[in-house]
Design a protein around this motif. Structure first.
Motif, mmCIF file in Angstrom:
data_model
loop_
_atom_site.group_PDB
_atom_site.id
_atom_site.type_symbol
_atom_site.label_atom_id
_atom_site.label_comp_id
_atom_site.label_asym_id
_atom_site.label_seq_id
_atom_site.Cartn_x
_atom_site.Cartn_y
_atom_site.Cartn_z
ATOM 1 N N THR A 64 -7.692 -0.931 -33.660
ATOM 2 C CA THR A 64 -8.539 -1.852 -34.426
ATOM 3 C C THR A 64 -7.703 -2.506 -35.523
ATOM 4 N N GLY A 65 -8.057 -3.748 -35.821
ATOM 5 C CA GLY A 65 -7.326 -4.466 -36.862
ATOM 6 C C GLY A 65 -5.859 -4.629 -36.533
ATOM 7 N N ALA A 66 -5.586 -5.119 -35.312
ATOM 8 C CA ALA A 66 -4.189 -5.183 -34.853
ATOM 9 C C ALA A 66 -3.645 -6.610 -34.841
ATOM 10 N N ALA A 94 -10.806 -9.166 -36.303
ATOM 11 C CA ALA A 94 -12.119 -9.639 -36.778
ATOM 12 C C ALA A 94 -12.181 -11.155 -36.728
ATOM 13 N N SER A 95 -11.215 -11.833 -37.377
ATOM 14 C CA SER A 95 -11.258 -13.301 -37.446
ATOM 15 C C SER A 95 -9.930 -13.974 -37.102
ATOM 16 N N SER A 96 -8.828 -13.230 -37.125
ATOM 17 C CA SER A 96 -7.502 -13.836 -36.927
ATOM 18 C C SER A 96 -7.132 -13.904 -35.452
ATOM 19 N N ASP A 128 -15.988 -7.298 -35.007
ATOM 20 C CA ASP A 128 -16.062 -6.823 -36.388
ATOM 21 C C ASP A 128 -16.521 -5.368 -36.335
ATOM 22 N N VAL A 129 -15.640 -4.448 -36.741
ATOM 23 C CA VAL A 129 -15.957 -3.022 -36.549
ATOM 24 C C VAL A 129 -17.135 -2.559 -37.399
ATOM 25 N N SER A 130 -17.515 -3.356 -38.382
ATOM 26 C CA SER A 130 -18.668 -2.958 -39.203
ATOM 27 C C SER A 130 -19.988 -3.316 -38.533
ATOM 28 N N ALA A 169 -8.379 -0.781 -38.698
ATOM 29 C CA ALA A 169 -9.019 -1.880 -39.427
ATOM 30 C C ALA A 169 -9.506 -1.376 -40.780
ATOM 31 N N GLY A 170 -9.149 -2.095 -41.813
ATOM 32 C CA GLY A 170 -9.556 -1.646 -43.141
ATOM 33 C C GLY A 170 -9.359 -2.728 -44.176
ATOM 34 N N VAL A 171 -10.101 -2.575 -45.260
ATOM 35 C CA VAL A 171 -9.949 -3.495 -46.392
ATOM 36 C C VAL A 171 -9.679 -2.679 -47.648
ATOM 37 N N TYR A 172 -8.972 -3.303 -48.580
ATOM 38 C CA TYR A 172 -8.689 -2.645 -49.870
ATOM 39 C C TYR A 172 -8.657 -3.682 -50.978
ATOM 40 N N SER A 187 -5.644 6.439 -42.730
ATOM 41 C CA SER A 187 -6.210 6.717 -44.046
ATOM 42 C C SER A 187 -5.290 6.116 -45.104
ATOM 43 N N SER A 188 -5.021 6.841 -46.161
ATOM 44 C CA SER A 188 -4.127 6.353 -47.221
ATOM 45 C C SER A 188 -3.774 7.516 -48.134
ATOM 46 N N GLU A 189 -2.605 7.422 -48.772
ATOM 47 C CA GLU A 189 -2.245 8.417 -49.787
ATOM 48 C C GLU A 189 -3.284 8.466 -50.907
ATOM 49 N N VAL A 194 -13.473 2.871 -55.183
ATOM 50 C CA VAL A 194 -14.242 2.636 -53.960
ATOM 51 C C VAL A 194 -13.342 2.806 -52.734
ATOM 52 N N TYR A 195 -12.178 2.170 -52.788
ATOM 53 C CA TYR A 195 -11.241 2.277 -51.648
ATOM 54 C C TYR A 195 -10.845 3.734 -51.410
ATOM 55 N N ALA A 196 -10.491 4.448 -52.493
ATOM 56 C CA ALA A 196 -10.084 5.850 -52.335
ATOM 57 C C ALA A 196 -11.218 6.679 -51.742
ATOM 58 N N THR A 250 -13.460 5.688 -49.665
ATOM 59 C CA THR A 250 -13.579 5.457 -48.210
ATOM 60 C C THR A 250 -12.530 6.272 -47.449
ATOM 61 N N LYS A 251 -11.339 6.359 -48.001
ATOM 62 C CA LYS A 251 -10.272 7.059 -47.269
ATOM 63 C C LYS A 251 -10.452 8.585 -47.349
ATOM 64 N N ALA A 252 -11.007 9.071 -48.478
ATOM 65 C CA ALA A 252 -11.328 10.504 -48.541
ATOM 66 C C ALA A 252 -12.412 10.827 -47.524
ATOM 67 N N PRO A 302 -0.642 6.525 -45.109
ATOM 68 C CA PRO A 302 0.514 5.726 -45.537
ATOM 69 C C PRO A 302 0.587 5.647 -47.062
ATOM 70 N N GLY A 303 1.829 5.556 -47.549
ATOM 71 C CA GLY A 303 2.026 5.125 -48.940
ATOM 72 C C GLY A 303 1.903 3.619 -48.967
ATOM 73 N N SER A 304 2.579 2.977 -49.888
ATOM 74 C CA SER A 304 2.474 1.516 -49.974
ATOM 75 C C SER A 304 3.355 0.869 -48.909
ATOM 76 N N VAL A 305 2.737 0.030 -48.091
ATOM 77 C CA VAL A 305 3.426 -0.597 -46.957
ATOM 78 C C VAL A 305 3.288 -2.115 -47.078
ATOM 79 N N GLU A 306 4.396 -2.820 -46.937
ATOM 80 C CA GLU A 306 4.342 -4.284 -47.059
ATOM 81 C C GLU A 306 3.684 -4.884 -45.815
ATOM 82 N N THR A 307 2.569 -5.564 -46.022
ATOM 83 C CA THR A 307 1.848 -6.202 -44.913
ATOM 84 C C THR A 307 1.270 -7.533 -45.399
ATOM 85 N N GLU A 308 0.685 -8.257 -44.457
ATOM 86 C CA GLU A 308 -0.017 -9.480 -44.839
ATOM 87 C C GLU A 308 -1.070 -9.157 -45.908
ATOM 88 N N GLY A 309 -1.708 -7.988 -45.762
ATOM 89 C CA GLY A 309 -2.748 -7.592 -46.712
ATOM 90 C C GLY A 309 -2.202 -7.371 -48.114
HETATM 91 P P1 NAP Z 1 -3.904 -6.140 -43.329
HETATM 92 O O1 NAP Z 1 -2.523 -6.647 -43.276
HETATM 93 O O2 NAP Z 1 -4.845 -6.720 -44.332
HETATM 94 O O3 NAP Z 1 -4.563 -6.237 -41.891
HETATM 95 C C1 NAP Z 1 -5.892 -5.779 -41.756
HETATM 96 C C2 NAP Z 1 -6.286 -5.792 -40.304
HETATM 97 O O4 NAP Z 1 -7.633 -5.260 -40.222
HETATM 98 C C3 NAP Z 1 -6.325 -7.188 -39.732
HETATM 99 O O5 NAP Z 1 -5.941 -7.148 -38.378
HETATM 100 C C4 NAP Z 1 -7.803 -7.556 -39.838
HETATM 101 O O6 NAP Z 1 -8.248 -8.478 -38.846
HETATM 102 C C5 NAP Z 1 -8.443 -6.215 -39.567
HETATM 103 N N1 NAP Z 1 -9.819 -6.150 -40.046
HETATM 104 C C6 NAP Z 1 -10.281 -6.313 -41.301
HETATM 105 N N2 NAP Z 1 -11.624 -6.206 -41.305
HETATM 106 C C7 NAP Z 1 -11.992 -5.979 -40.031
HETATM 107 C C8 NAP Z 1 -13.217 -5.784 -39.384
HETATM 108 N N3 NAP Z 1 -14.392 -5.808 -40.066
HETATM 109 N N4 NAP Z 1 -13.253 -5.569 -38.046
HETATM 110 C C9 NAP Z 1 -12.087 -5.548 -37.337
HETATM 111 N N5 NAP Z 1 -10.893 -5.735 -37.891
HETATM 112 C C10 NAP Z 1 -10.848 -5.944 -39.227
HETATM 113 O O7 NAP Z 1 -3.941 -4.547 -43.604
HETATM 114 P P2 NAP Z 1 -2.782 -3.453 -43.610
HETATM 115 O O8 NAP Z 1 -2.132 -3.479 -44.929
HETATM 116 O O9 NAP Z 1 -1.968 -3.553 -42.381
HETATM 117 O O10 NAP Z 1 -3.675 -2.108 -43.571
HETATM 118 C C11 NAP Z 1 -4.090 -1.576 -42.340
HETATM 119 C C12 NAP Z 1 -4.735 -0.207 -42.606
HETATM 120 O O11 NAP Z 1 -3.816 0.622 -43.293
HETATM 121 C C13 NAP Z 1 -5.991 -0.259 -43.475
HETATM 122 O O12 NAP Z 1 -6.928 0.675 -43.019
HETATM 123 C C14 NAP Z 1 -5.471 0.125 -44.838
HETATM 124 O O13 NAP Z 1 -6.469 0.700 -45.648
HETATM 125 C C15 NAP Z 1 -4.404 1.130 -44.464
HETATM 126 N N6 NAP Z 1 -3.369 1.310 -45.485
HETATM 127 C C16 NAP Z 1 -2.568 0.257 -45.837
HETATM 128 C C17 NAP Z 1 -1.599 0.458 -46.814
HETATM 129 C C18 NAP Z 1 -0.681 -0.653 -47.259
HETATM 130 O O14 NAP Z 1 0.001 -0.460 -48.287
HETATM 131 N N7 NAP Z 1 -0.614 -1.766 -46.568
HETATM 132 C C19 NAP Z 1 -1.457 1.722 -47.420
HETATM 133 C C20 NAP Z 1 -2.290 2.746 -47.015
HETATM 134 C C21 NAP Z 1 -3.237 2.545 -46.056
HETATM 135 P P3 NAP Z 1 -8.381 -10.060 -39.190
HETATM 136 O O15 NAP Z 1 -7.006 -10.495 -39.543
HETATM 137 O O16 NAP Z 1 -8.915 -10.660 -37.950
HETATM 138 O O17 NAP Z 1 -9.331 -10.117 -40.358
#
Ligand code: NAP
Length: 251
Positions: free
Chosen positions: A12-14, A38-40, A64-66, A92-95, A141-143, A154-156, A158-160, A185-192
């Motif tokens: 999910t969220g790939a 979800a939308s990308s 949309d997983v929700s 799939a997750g939001v923060y 999950s998340s650290e 709120v984010y913490a 959800t992961k707990a 994961p700790g802090s990971v560089e992503t689009e998010g």
């Molecule tokens: P990201 O770059 O923001 O990507 C998020 C992904 O989740 C996207 O593919 C997005 O799809 C999808 N998504 C969001 N809402 C969704 C929904 N309702 N249904 C289906 N897909 C949905 O995020 P990321 O940084 O890679 O994080 C991925 C996971 O790792 C999350 O669970 C996050 O909490 C966890 N995490 C991240 C970090 C970090 O530092 N990056 C650290 C610890 C844990 P769309 O693009 O289509 O919206």
């Protein structure tokens, strides 16, 4: 190159970030992968194109997983395409981070509906689709689940909750040979982290300072561990919360 041959995986969220890396690693090891987004659409299509260009097999499925109906459709489309399922990665997750004075019920529901409800719905459908040999669930999950950070209550939470789900379901599903584990994961560089302003921020500098290995993670760092957990090399691992964080010791 064959750790996941004949396996079918939903990530999910790939469409980007950690999920895209996990989908890519799984496909490179022979899995047929469902790249959920979800939308990308464009992002998900690019991940699928890269996988197929490398000789792998993947499809993109919007859901949309929700939303319960979307999750049910995601698994129906998986069954139609590949007939079965072996691995589910709830990535799939939001923060978002904000002081408690700015807390809103909308933010609560968005975080819990995607990060927690979405994972539970996906697990319910996965358990129905897993074959007689069992299955494999990896919750991203998340650290922060064990070290919650200021402005991230709120984010913490959800992961707990997700980690609690991992433990409970590892006990409930073990008899069906379904393994359930969390990656923290700790802090990971992503689009998010770019779009939320974490990348390049003072917060990121603090995170690096508190990380013995002295750098931010990359999606590949997480994907390698997800691949291990998904493979038979981890056949006797369940109910674990595995930190992949460069050793971060504080937020
Ligand atoms: P990201 O770059 O923001 O990507 C998020 C992904 O989740 C996207 O593919 C997005 O799809 C999808 N998504 C969001 N809402 C969704 C929904 N309702 N249904 C289906 N897909 C949905 O995020 P990321 O940084 O890679 O994080 C991925 C996971 O790792 C999350 O669970 C996050 O909490 C966890 N995490 C991240 C970090 C970090 O530092 N990056 C650290 C610890 C844990 P769309 O693009 O289509 O919206």
């Amino acid at each position: 190159m064959d750790k996941l041959t004949n396996k079918v995986a939903i990530v999910t969220g790939a469409s980007k970030g950690i999920g895209a890396a996990i989908a890519t690693y799984f496909a490179a090891e022979g899995a047929k992968v469902v790249v959920n987004y979800a939308s990308s659409k464009e992002g998900a299509d690019k991940v699928v194109e890269a996988i197929t260009a490398n000789g792998g097999t993947a499809i993109a499925v919007q859901a949309d997983v929700s939303k319960e109906a979307d999750v049910i459709r995601l698994f129906e489309e998986t069954k139609n395409a590949y007939g079965t399922l072996n691995i589910l990665v709830n990535n799939a997750g939001v923060y978002q981070f904000c002081p408690i004075e700015q807390f809103t019920t909308d933010s609560f529901h968005q975080h819990f509906n995607i990060n927690v409800l979405g994972s539970l719905l996906a697990i319910r459908e996965a358990v129905k689709l897993f074959g007689d040999n069992g299955g494999n669930i990896i919750n991203i999950s998340s650290e922060v689940s064990k070290m919650p950070m200021s402005t991230g209550s709120v984010y913490a939470a959800t992961k707990a909750a997700l980690d609690a789900i991992t433990i409970a379901l590892s006990k409930e599903l073990g008899a069906k040979n379904i393994r359930v584990n969390s990656i923290l994961p700790g802090s990971v560089e992503t689009e998010g982290t770019h779009s939320t302003g974490i990348t390049g921020s003072d917060l990121e500098k603090m995170l690096i300072a508190n990380t013995p290995l002295g750098r931010i993670g990359q999606p590949d760092d997480i994907a390698k561990v997800a691949l291990f957990l998904a493979s038979d090399e981890a056949a006797w691992i369940t109910g674990e919360k595995i930190s992949v964080s460069g050793g971060i010791y504080g937020f």
